[in-house]
Design a protein around this motif. Structure first.
Motif, PDB file in Angstrom:
ATOM      1  N   GLU A 103       9.456   3.402  -5.315  1.00 25.16           N
ATOM      2  CA  GLU A 103       9.978   2.649  -6.162  1.00 25.16           C
ATOM      3  C   GLU A 103      10.368   1.257  -5.660  1.00 25.16           C
ATOM      4  O   GLU A 103      10.110   0.338  -6.535  1.00 25.16           O
ATOM      5  CB  GLU A 103      11.274   3.330  -6.484  1.00 25.16           C
ATOM      6  N   ASP A 104      10.495   0.836  -4.561  1.00 23.38           N
ATOM      7  CA  ASP A 104      10.670  -0.269  -3.909  1.00 23.38           C
ATOM      8  C   ASP A 104       9.417  -1.268  -4.024  1.00 23.38           C
ATOM      9  O   ASP A 104       9.575  -2.299  -4.627  1.00 23.38           O
ATOM     10  CB  ASP A 104      11.209  -0.277  -2.443  1.00 23.38           C
ATOM     11  N   SER A 105       8.163  -0.410  -3.600  1.00 27.44           N
ATOM     12  CA  SER A 105       6.914  -1.219  -3.843  1.00 27.44           C
ATOM     13  C   SER A 105       6.699  -1.467  -5.182  1.00 27.44           C
ATOM     14  O   SER A 105       5.860  -2.563  -5.496  1.00 27.44           O
ATOM     15  CB  SER A 105       5.977  -0.395  -3.134  1.00 27.44           C
ATOM     16  N   ALA A 106       7.130  -0.565  -6.074  1.00 25.88           N
ATOM     17  CA  ALA A 106       6.683  -0.772  -7.492  1.00 25.88           C
ATOM     18  C   ALA A 106       7.194  -2.024  -8.073  1.00 25.88           C
ATOM     19  O   ALA A 106       6.860  -2.583  -9.106  1.00 25.88           O
ATOM     20  CB  ALA A 106       7.255   0.672  -8.352  1.00 25.88           C
ATOM     21  N   LEU A 107       8.202  -2.285  -7.369  1.00 30.39           N
ATOM     22  CA  LEU A 107       9.134  -3.533  -7.966  1.00 30.39           C
ATOM     23  C   LEU A 107       8.319  -4.659  -8.032  1.00 30.39           C
ATOM     24  O   LEU A 107       8.449  -5.706  -8.652  1.00 30.39           O
ATOM     25  CB  LEU A 107      10.504  -3.496  -7.355  1.00 30.39           C
ATOM     26  N   ARG A 108       7.376  -4.842  -7.043  1.00 36.36           N
ATOM     27  CA  ARG A 108       6.274  -5.698  -6.685  1.00 36.36           C
ATOM     28  C   ARG A 108       4.958  -5.488  -7.278  1.00 36.36           C
ATOM     29  O   ARG A 108       3.934  -6.295  -6.948  1.00 36.36           O
ATOM     30  CB  ARG A 108       6.163  -6.249  -5.232  1.00 36.36           C
ATOM     31  N   ASN A 109       4.636  -4.393  -8.169  1.00 34.13           N
ATOM     32  CA  ASN A 109       3.522  -3.881  -8.254  1.00 34.13           C
ATOM     33  C   ASN A 109       2.486  -3.750  -6.862  1.00 34.13           C
ATOM     34  O   ASN A 109       1.380  -3.879  -7.038  1.00 34.13           O
ATOM     35  CB  ASN A 109       2.841  -4.731  -9.372  1.00 34.13           C
ATOM     36  N   GLY A 110       3.104  -3.226  -5.974  1.00 37.27           N
ATOM     37  CA  GLY A 110       2.575  -3.143  -4.659  1.00 37.27           C
ATOM     38  C   GLY A 110       2.257  -4.513  -3.991  1.00 37.27           C
ATOM     39  O   GLY A 110       1.673  -4.199  -3.026  1.00 37.27           O
ATOM     40  N   ALA A 111       2.513  -5.569  -4.532  1.00 32.42           N
ATOM     41  CA  ALA A 111       2.127  -6.886  -3.698  1.00 32.42           C
ATOM     42  C   ALA A 111       2.925  -7.053  -2.555  1.00 32.42           C
ATOM     43  O   ALA A 111       3.823  -6.584  -2.218  1.00 32.42           O
ATOM     44  CB  ALA A 111       2.332  -8.106  -4.787  1.00 32.42           C
ATOM     45  N   TYR A 112       2.066  -7.755  -1.629  1.00 28.35           N
ATOM     46  CA  TYR A 112       2.527  -8.150  -0.172  1.00 28.35           C
ATOM     47  C   TYR A 112       2.684  -7.022   0.886  1.00 28.35           C
ATOM     48  O   TYR A 112       2.965  -7.181   2.011  1.00 28.35           O
ATOM     49  CB  TYR A 112       4.005  -8.891  -0.465  1.00 28.35           C
ATOM     50  N   GLY A 113       2.825  -5.706   0.539  1.00 29.21           N
ATOM     51  CA  GLY A 113       2.693  -4.697   1.479  1.00 29.21           C
ATOM     52  C   GLY A 113       3.969  -4.485   2.140  1.00 29.21           C
ATOM     53  O   GLY A 113       5.068  -4.843   1.729  1.00 29.21           O
ATOM     54  N   CYS A 114       4.010  -3.823   3.404  1.00 28.58           N
ATOM     55  CA  CYS A 114       5.122  -3.492   4.308  1.00 28.58           C
ATOM     56  C   CYS A 114       5.562  -4.755   4.950  1.00 28.58           C
ATOM     57  O   CYS A 114       4.492  -5.396   5.678  1.00 28.58           O
ATOM     58  CB  CYS A 114       4.690  -2.400   5.046  1.00 28.58           C
ATOM     59  N   ARG A 115       6.779  -5.297   4.880  1.00 30.06           N
ATOM     60  CA  ARG A 115       6.947  -6.242   5.837  1.00 30.06           C
ATOM     61  C   ARG A 115       6.586  -6.293   7.362  1.00 30.06           C
ATOM     62  O   ARG A 115       6.303  -7.368   7.835  1.00 30.06           O
ATOM     63  CB  ARG A 115       8.707  -6.579   5.851  1.00 30.06           C
ATOM     64  N   GLN A 183      -1.078  -3.028  -2.107  1.00 32.04           N
ATOM     65  CA  GLN A 183      -1.285  -4.439  -1.929  1.00 32.04           C
ATOM     66  C   GLN A 183      -2.467  -4.957  -2.663  1.00 32.04           C
ATOM     67  O   GLN A 183      -2.576  -5.995  -3.172  1.00 32.04           O
ATOM     68  CB  GLN A 183      -1.084  -4.925  -0.495  1.00 32.04           C
ATOM     69  N   THR A 184      -3.572  -4.225  -2.133  1.00 32.80           N
ATOM     70  CA  THR A 184      -4.909  -4.870  -2.815  1.00 32.80           C
ATOM     71  C   THR A 184      -5.188  -4.253  -4.159  1.00 32.80           C
ATOM     72  O   THR A 184      -5.730  -5.267  -4.825  1.00 32.80           O
ATOM     73  CB  THR A 184      -5.950  -4.056  -2.027  1.00 32.80           C
ATOM     74  N   THR A 185      -4.713  -3.195  -4.577  1.00 32.54           N
ATOM     75  CA  THR A 185      -4.777  -2.878  -6.117  1.00 32.54           C
ATOM     76  C   THR A 185      -3.854  -3.248  -7.118  1.00 32.54           C
ATOM     77  O   THR A 185      -3.993  -3.314  -8.187  1.00 32.54           O
ATOM     78  CB  THR A 185      -5.008  -1.340  -6.157  1.00 32.54           C
ATOM     79  N   ARG A 186      -2.571  -3.663  -6.358  1.00 32.62           N
ATOM     80  CA  ARG A 186      -1.427  -4.098  -7.099  1.00 32.62           C
ATOM     81  C   ARG A 186      -0.988  -2.765  -7.947  1.00 32.62           C
ATOM     82  O   ARG A 186      -0.584  -2.963  -9.272  1.00 32.62           O
ATOM     83  CB  ARG A 186      -1.815  -5.350  -8.169  1.00 32.62           C
ATOM     84  N   VAL A 188       1.045   0.991  -7.323  1.00 35.66           N
ATOM     85  CA  VAL A 188       1.537   2.050  -6.215  1.00 35.66           C
ATOM     86  C   VAL A 188       0.903   3.384  -6.417  1.00 35.66           C
ATOM     87  O   VAL A 188       1.200   4.583  -5.391  1.00 35.66           O
ATOM     88  CB  VAL A 188       3.027   2.159  -6.420  1.00 35.66           C
ATOM     89  N   LYS A 189      -0.058   3.604  -7.417  1.00 37.90           N
ATOM     90  CA  LYS A 189      -0.731   4.858  -7.252  1.00 37.90           C
ATOM     91  C   LYS A 189      -1.440   5.204  -5.987  1.00 37.90           C
ATOM     92  O   LYS A 189      -1.231   6.357  -5.521  1.00 37.90           O
ATOM     93  CB  LYS A 189      -1.836   4.821  -8.294  1.00 37.90           C
ATOM     94  N   PRO A 190      -2.196   4.564  -5.321  1.00 35.98           N
ATOM     95  CA  PRO A 190      -2.660   4.947  -3.982  1.00 35.98           C
ATOM     96  C   PRO A 190      -1.614   5.302  -2.864  1.00 35.98           C
ATOM     97  O   PRO A 190      -1.839   6.324  -2.177  1.00 35.98           O
ATOM     98  CB  PRO A 190      -3.724   3.561  -3.647  1.00 35.98           C
ATOM     99  N   MET A 191      -0.526   4.459  -2.774  1.00 32.85           N
ATOM    100  CA  MET A 191       0.693   4.703  -1.815  1.00 32.85           C
ATOM    101  C   MET A 191       1.205   6.218  -2.169  1.00 32.85           C
ATOM    102  O   MET A 191       1.389   6.931  -1.253  1.00 32.85           O
ATOM    103  CB  MET A 191       1.551   3.786  -2.005  1.00 32.85           C
ATOM    104  N   LYS A 192       1.391   6.482  -3.663  1.00 33.30           N
ATOM    105  CA  LYS A 192       1.701   7.921  -3.782  1.00 33.30           C
ATOM    106  C   LYS A 192       0.937   8.756  -3.691  1.00 33.30           C
ATOM    107  O   LYS A 192       1.408   9.821  -2.854  1.00 33.30           O
ATOM    108  CB  LYS A 192       2.278   7.875  -5.383  1.00 33.30           C
ATOM    109  N   ILE A 193      -0.202   8.611  -3.668  1.00 35.89           N
ATOM    110  CA  ILE A 193      -1.155   9.906  -3.345  1.00 35.89           C
ATOM    111  C   ILE A 193      -1.256  10.124  -1.753  1.00 35.89           C
ATOM    112  O   ILE A 193      -1.040  11.127  -1.555  1.00 35.89           O
ATOM    113  CB  ILE A 193      -2.788   9.309  -3.910  1.00 35.89           C
TER     114      ILE A 193
END
Length: 208
Positions: A103-115, A183-186, A188-193
């Motif tokens: 959910e946190d990553s989805a707020l940015r559509n996956g952009a920027y990745g992990c800090r 981050q690459t695809t913008r 969060v689907k790959p992250m969830k998978i």
């Protein structure tokens, strides 16, 4: 009030500490969005509203500032993870941890990745001292995951043969790989998978 040291080793006053933190936070935000290499000291000085002399007093070189950013980002990420993982003692708790990250990553559509992960990918082959510090921070993060899995074993949720250390490493690898793909695809689907597959593997050790 205890004083802290600046980048030059001098002791900081309270005002000096406030200035140092303002520079660090501006640098952390800019490097997270733009990357370390693409962020200049002049841009950080302007964003933090500090003079050149103030900036160089606290951080004589960009390398010192980058290492300060690594410490700042790691502290924030690990504190968030401690809050999320301290109550993980069940499979449901593990699912809630996954949901919070997605959910946190989805707020940015996956952009920027992990800090922390984005710093690792950029600095690992460029700054050996920063790389070693990031390794320590990732080890701490994996330790928090391992502790949660150990609690699940102690509670009878997972079978005794479950290797908490290996499962924690697998979770971390899935998480960081998921962050990169998001981050690459913008998306969060790959992250969830990736996280779902890692957690599904952990669930194979569940006690019936």
């Amino acid at each position: 009030m205890a004083e802290q040291a600046s980048g030059s080793g001098a002791r900081l006053t309270q005002r000096g500490q406030v200035t140092r933190e303002r520079i660090l936070r501006a640098a952390a935000d800019m490097m997270y969005v733009r990357g370390v290499a693409s962020t200049t000291l002049d841009e950080i000085r302007a964003a933090s509203q500090t003079s050149k002399s103030q900036l160089y007093r606290h951080f004589p070189a960009k390398e010192a500032l980058v290492r300060g950013v690594v410490a700042l980002q790691a502290a924030a990420v690990l504190e968030d993870q401690r809050q999320l993982l301290r109550s993980v003692g069940s499979l449901q708790g593990l699912d809630r941890w996954r949901d919070a990250l997605i959910e946190d990553s989805a707020l940015r559509n996956g952009a920027y990745g992990c800090r922390l992960g984005t710093l690792a990918s950029e600095l690992a082959d460029q700054d050996e001292d920063a790389r070693q510090k990031i390794v320590q921070h990732f080890n701490t993060w994996e330790g928090l995951l391992k502790a949660g899995l150990e609690r699940m074993k102690s509670a009878g949720v997972l079978r005794g043969e479950a290797d908490s250390e290996e499962l924690a490493t697998g979770l971390m690898a899935a998480l960081q790989g998921g962050y990169l793909l998001a981050q690459t695809t913008r998306s969060v689907k790959p992250m969830k998978i990736a996280l779902d597959m890692a957690i599904d593997h952990i669930k194979t050790f569940a006690v019936p």
